[in-house]
Design an enzyme around this catalytic site. Structure first.
Site, short mmCIF file in Angstrom:
data_model
loop_
_atom_site.label_atom_id
_atom_site.label_comp_id
_atom_site.label_asym_id
_atom_site.label_seq_id
_atom_site.Cartn_x
_atom_site.Cartn_y
_atom_site.Cartn_z
N SER A 1 0.84 -1.20 0.00
CA SER A 1 0.00 0.00 0.00
C SER A 1 0.87 1.24 0.00
CB SER A 1 -0.90 0.01 1.24
OG SER A 1 -1.58 1.25 1.37
N LYS A 12 2.71 -2.97 5.70
CA LYS A 12 2.74 -2.91 4.24
C LYS A 12 4.14 -2.62 3.70
CE LYS A 12 -1.47 -3.96 3.03
NZ LYS A 12 -1.69 -5.28 2.39
N TYR A 15 -0.70 -0.43 10.03
CA TYR A 15 -0.91 -0.83 8.63
C TYR A 15 0.29 -0.44 7.76
CZ TYR A 15 -3.42 -1.02 4.10
OH TYR A 15 -3.82 -1.28 2.81
#
Length: 304
Positions: free
Chosen positions: A152, A169, A165
């Site tokens: 991401s 990622k 997150y």
């Protein structure tokens, strides 16, 4: 040029909805036999429901394809091995994995609880490792296998309220590169995709300001099925020369992302002192500093 996945077995995690569902349908349409893996949890990772995975399996079968459902979690080693074994038991092999499963527990860094950090990292980063590691035991005995991992721009570029997150990622990017280097001798490729699409994972984005509302409106026009063709290609033998890369897909755009390389150096005979660092080195390099930007600051144009 015809790209086919005939005779290949593909595992797609997080395949019950959104991007994962579209990838599962697309690899099946290209001829692959598919393990549709999804535990059916909520966006934050709670609960379990077998129906999302089974619905996708039924869609694939209705279209004439071959698929089986798996509801084992990717976040634990033993259950991740069962996901891979499901492919081997049903199809006799595993040619590609698409590591797409994920959860979100967004919170500003200074308020984030350790459990919120660990839960997200365990699904995204540990899950990618567990599935890939389990599959590697079979892939090294085969020829031209492929691993595809969803990263991401939250990790590649940065985002607000997503330390867990983002860390996971960006860790996936490093993991993918290591897999590519270690497994190249066995003709096992490893690449990343940073997808831009409206899905369950993006539906939690804040809309408190006009700028945030505009960003969400743009994302809502980006269809999840735009991601699938690149995943099919990377899983195919047509991509045999593509390894260790990071791609982005945003509506009709495809990006190739840069990877870390030195961009500026300074040298001083005899080495550096704290004072000379402050007086010379940092001023010399300051013009090359990377701005403190977030993903929407860097990729800020409308792709539609």
């Amino acid at each position: 040029m015809t790209v086919s996945l005939e005779q290949k077995a593909v595992i797609v995690t997080g395949a019950g909805t959104g991007i994962g569902r579209e990838v599962a349908l697309a690899v099946a349409a290209a001829g692959a036999k598919v393990v549709v893996n999804d535990i059916g949890a909520s966006l934050s990772g709670e609960g379990q429901d077998a129906s999302p995975a089974q619905r996708v399996v039924e869609e694939i079968r209705a279209a004439g394809g071959t698929a089986v459902a798996s509801t084992d979690s990717v976040s634990e080693w033993d259950s991740a091995r069962r996901v891979v074994q499901c492919a081997v038991d049903n199809f006799g092999r595993v040619d590609s994995v698409v590591n797409n499963a994920g959860i979100l527990r967004d919170r500003m860094f200074h308020k984030m609880e350790p459990e919120e950090f660990e839960a997200v990292v365990r699904v995204h980063l540990f899950g990618t490792f567990y599935i890939s590691r389990a599959a590697s035991e079979f892939m090294r005995e085969q020829s031209s296998s492929s691993m595809i991992h969803m990263t991401s721009t939250a990790g590649l570029l940065g985002n607000v309220g997503q330390a867990n997150y983002s860390a996971a990622k960006l860790g996936i990017v490093a993991l993918s590169k290591s897999i590519a280097v270690d497994m190249a001798r066995y003709n096992v490729r490893s690449n990343c995709i940073a997808p831009f699409a409206w899905s369950r994972m993006t539906s939690s984005m804040p809309t408190d300001t006009p700028e945030q509302q505009a960003r969400v409106a743009r994302l809502q026009r980006m269809e999840a099925n735009k991601i699938a063709p690149l995943a099919v290609y990377l899983a195919s033998d047509a991509a045999s020369a593509v390894n260790g890369q990071i791609f982005g897909v945003r509506a009709n755009e495809i990006y190739l992302f840069s990877q870390n390389r030195p961009i500026r150096s300074v040298h001083r005979d005899g080495g550096w002192t704290v004072e000379s660092l402050a007086e010379t080195a940092m001023p010399a390099m300051k013009g090359s500093f990377v701005p403190l930007e977030r993903s929407p600051d860097v990729i800020c144009w409308d792709p539609i």
